[in-house]
Write an enzyme that holds these catalytic residues in place. Structure first.
Site, short mmCIF file in Angstrom:
data_model
loop_
_atom_site.label_atom_id
_atom_site.label_comp_id
_atom_site.label_asym_id
_atom_site.label_seq_id
_atom_site.Cartn_x
_atom_site.Cartn_y
_atom_site.Cartn_z
N LYS A 145 2.50 53.75 -18.69
CA LYS A 145 3.76 53.09 -18.35
C LYS A 145 4.43 52.61 -19.64
O LYS A 145 3.73 52.21 -20.56
CB LYS A 145 3.51 51.89 -17.44
CG LYS A 145 2.94 52.23 -16.07
CD LYS A 145 3.99 52.64 -15.08
CE LYS A 145 3.36 53.12 -13.79
NZ LYS A 145 4.30 53.48 -12.74
N LYS A 147 6.98 54.67 -17.10
CA LYS A 147 6.95 56.04 -16.56
C LYS A 147 7.57 57.03 -17.53
O LYS A 147 7.09 58.12 -17.72
CB LYS A 147 7.83 56.10 -15.31
CG LYS A 147 7.15 56.01 -13.99
CD LYS A 147 8.20 56.20 -12.89
CE LYS A 147 7.90 55.40 -11.65
NZ LYS A 147 6.78 55.84 -10.86
N LYS A 171 -3.29 59.15 -16.84
CA LYS A 171 -2.46 60.26 -16.38
C LYS A 171 -1.00 60.04 -16.69
O LYS A 171 -0.55 58.90 -16.84
CB LYS A 171 -2.66 60.48 -14.87
CG LYS A 171 -2.24 59.32 -14.01
CD LYS A 171 -2.46 59.61 -12.55
CE LYS A 171 -1.26 59.86 -11.72
NZ LYS A 171 0.02 59.31 -11.99
N ASP A 173 2.86 59.94 -15.52
CA ASP A 173 3.45 59.52 -14.26
C ASP A 173 4.23 60.69 -13.66
O ASP A 173 4.48 61.69 -14.32
CB ASP A 173 4.32 58.28 -14.45
CG ASP A 173 4.15 57.30 -13.29
OD1 ASP A 173 3.85 57.77 -12.18
OD2 ASP A 173 4.31 56.10 -13.50
N GLU A 174 4.65 60.54 -12.40
CA GLU A 174 5.17 61.70 -11.67
C GLU A 174 6.53 62.18 -12.17
O GLU A 174 6.89 63.33 -11.94
CB GLU A 174 5.20 61.42 -10.16
CG GLU A 174 6.28 60.46 -9.67
CD GLU A 174 5.97 58.99 -9.94
OE1 GLU A 174 4.83 58.67 -10.36
OE2 GLU A 174 6.88 58.16 -9.76
N HIS A 261 -0.95 64.12 -7.11
CA HIS A 261 -0.08 62.99 -6.78
C HIS A 261 0.68 63.36 -5.52
O HIS A 261 0.74 64.53 -5.13
CB HIS A 261 0.88 62.75 -7.97
CG HIS A 261 1.53 61.39 -7.95
ND1 HIS A 261 2.54 61.06 -7.09
CD2 HIS A 261 1.31 60.30 -8.73
CE1 HIS A 261 2.91 59.80 -7.32
NE2 HIS A 261 2.18 59.31 -8.30
N LYS A 302 1.16 47.98 -3.92
CA LYS A 302 2.61 47.82 -3.80
C LYS A 302 3.26 48.81 -2.82
O LYS A 302 4.38 48.61 -2.39
CB LYS A 302 3.28 47.96 -5.18
CG LYS A 302 3.44 49.41 -5.68
CD LYS A 302 4.20 49.50 -7.00
CE LYS A 302 4.33 50.96 -7.45
NZ LYS A 302 4.83 51.12 -8.80
C1 RUB Z 1 1.49 53.40 -10.10
C2 RUB Z 1 2.55 54.27 -9.57
C3 RUB Z 1 2.12 55.52 -8.88
C4 RUB Z 1 1.74 55.17 -7.46
C5 RUB Z 1 2.24 56.02 -6.31
O1 RUB Z 1 2.01 52.46 -11.01
O2 RUB Z 1 3.71 53.99 -9.64
O3 RUB Z 1 3.01 56.55 -8.98
O4 RUB Z 1 0.36 55.30 -7.52
O5 RUB Z 1 1.73 55.56 -5.09
P1 RUB Z 1 1.62 50.92 -10.96
P2 RUB Z 1 0.65 56.35 -4.23
O6 RUB Z 1 0.16 50.84 -11.09
O7 RUB Z 1 2.36 50.30 -12.12
O8 RUB Z 1 2.11 50.41 -9.63
O9 RUB Z 1 -0.59 56.43 -5.06
O10 RUB Z 1 0.45 55.52 -3.02
O11 RUB Z 1 1.18 57.69 -3.94
#
Ligand code: RUB
Length: 406
Positions: A145, A147, A171, A173-174, A261, A302
């Site tokens: 982070k 992202k 990893k 991020d998406e 993901h 979250k």
């Molecule tokens: C984690 C984050 C991921 C989530 C997606 O960041 O944003 O993309 O895992 O959710 P952080 P899910 O730890 O800062 O919240 O895993 O439910 O698909």
């Protein structure tokens, strides 16, 4: 209501749907079964009772708003159709039928014949544990982070600090792909150097590079990323498709695990009355060969989700099915150290817990954030309350002061 038809479950794919309709439920169920197999809105001059008997979907039961429909194995393509064809049958036109205002595919049970057409994970839980030299404890990771915005060097530095703090995984991020500020080749090379440095210092870690891209490019990109030193790949299954996961997993040139993901899944999974629940998605990812899959945070993080539903996803990763290897369930999204005990209590030890903000938001920075996560995992592993463990673990204590605990 059980409709009395005795079927051999090995001959069918069985689906559970939740249906909202003004029609009598039996009429809606029959309309769905017909639309998804041998029928349409009117009778046909071209069909025969032989066709309907052999290929028609059967309504097995109706229980309130839940209906169970069985699709004969023969309705599914023997080879080239893959998951796209499966989804056209079990999750296709039915969502758009005017007579059904809402519809949700809750679960699917595949027959042995269909399962045997898929190979499942190449690595899975045991393979990941072997590669990391971590036989028992939950895996503990981070999502780099912010992202987007870090350069390759900054990304690699983040990964190094996370590993130096004890994390086993990290990893992309998406939304990170090949933006100008962080070209994928430079990032992969820099991260590989950071991982090599950690290994030379006695710590094994893997980082998943996001290879999500167009279908005709994904294997080629994965091969390149692998040649640049990637130890794991990441793919977004909903945006790229199940076929992308399968193409990566089954290509002999791909020799590293695939972290799956599920970004955008909320569009399908979130409405309790409409869409596709995460459970069929989990089962399909496992068939297609995902090695690790996001399954939710068991109601503590979250992202929307609940312990019962997420636990069903977790079980679909780990239960014996199809002779497949198990999939590492990943709990991620708003995770911080103070909630890990509660999460692991529900998940058990075969899980990868990961945090982005919950690592890099630590007041002491990434390394201390990673240490706090590892301490929380150690506490959970030993069944020690997190507040107790924090008494002589400064980094965990600082994390609890900032974010609290559950
Ligand atoms: C984690 C984050 C991921 C989530 C997606 O960041 O944003 O993309 O895992 O959710 P952080 P899910 O730890 O800062 O919240 O895993 O439910 O698909």
């Amino acid at each position: 209501m059980h409709l009395g038809e005795d079927i051999d479950v090995d001959d069918f794919v069985i689906c559970d749907y939740r249906v909202t309709t003004d029609l009598p439920m039996a009429d809606a169920a029959n309309a769905i079964a017909a639309e998804q197999s041998t029928g349409t809105w009117t009778d046909l001059s071209t069909t025969t009772s032989k066709i309907v008997d052999r290929y028609g979907a059967r309504v097995l039961s109706i229980d309130g708003d839940l209906i169970r429909i069985a699709f004969p194995n023969e309705d599914f393509s023997i080879d080239i159709g893959g998951v796209p064809q499966i989804l056209s049958v079990i999750a296709g036109n039915l969502f758009g039928l005017e007579s059904v205002s809402k519809l949700r595919l809750e679960d699917v049970t595949f027959s042995k014949e269909i399962l045997s057409m898929y190979k499942g994970p190449k690595f899975g839980v045991d393979g990941l544990r072997d590669l990391l030299g971590r036989p028992e404890k939950p895996l503990v990771g981070t999502i780099v982070k912010p992202k987007i915005g870090l350069s390759p060097k900054e990304t690699a530095n983040y990964v190094y600090e996370a590993g130096a703090g004890g994390l086993t995984n990290s990893k992309d991020d998406e939304t990170l792909s090949n933006q100008k500020f962080c070209p994928i080749e430079d990032r992969t090379v820099a991260v590989a150097e950071a991982l090599d440095r950690l290994e030379s210092e006695g710590h094994r870690m893997m980082h998943a590079i996001n290879v999500s891209t167009n279908g005709d490019k994904i294997v080629e990109l994965a091969e390149k990323v692998q040649s640049w030193g990637a130890k794991e790949l990441m793919v977004d299954v909903i945006t790229c498709g199940f076929a992308a996961v399968q193409a990566l997993a089954e290509d002999p040139s791909i020799k590293v695990p695939i972290h799956v993901h599920r970004t955008m899944h909320g569009a399908l999974t979130r409405d309790p009355l409409h869409g596709i629940s995460m459970l069929p998605i989990t089962k399909l990812v496992r068939m297609c060969g995902g090695d690790a899959l996001h399954i939710g945070t068991l109601g503590v993080g979250k992202m929307s989700g609940n312990p019962k539903g997420d636990l069903a996803n977790l079980n679909a990763c780990l239960d014996p099915v199809g002779g497949y290897r198990t999939v590492m369930p990943v709990c991620s999204g708003g995770v911080y150290p103070g909630m890990i005990g509660r999460m692991v209590q529900i998940s058990g030890k075969n899980v990868q817990v990961q945090a982005g903000g919950g690592v890099s938001g630590h007041p002491g920075g990434v390394r201390k954030g990673a240490m706090a996560m590892c301490q929380a995992i150690d506490a959970a592993f030993q069944d020690i309350p997190v507040t107790e463990y924090a008494k002589d673990h400064t980094e965990l204590h600082e994390a609890i002061v900032k974010w609290g605990y559950k």
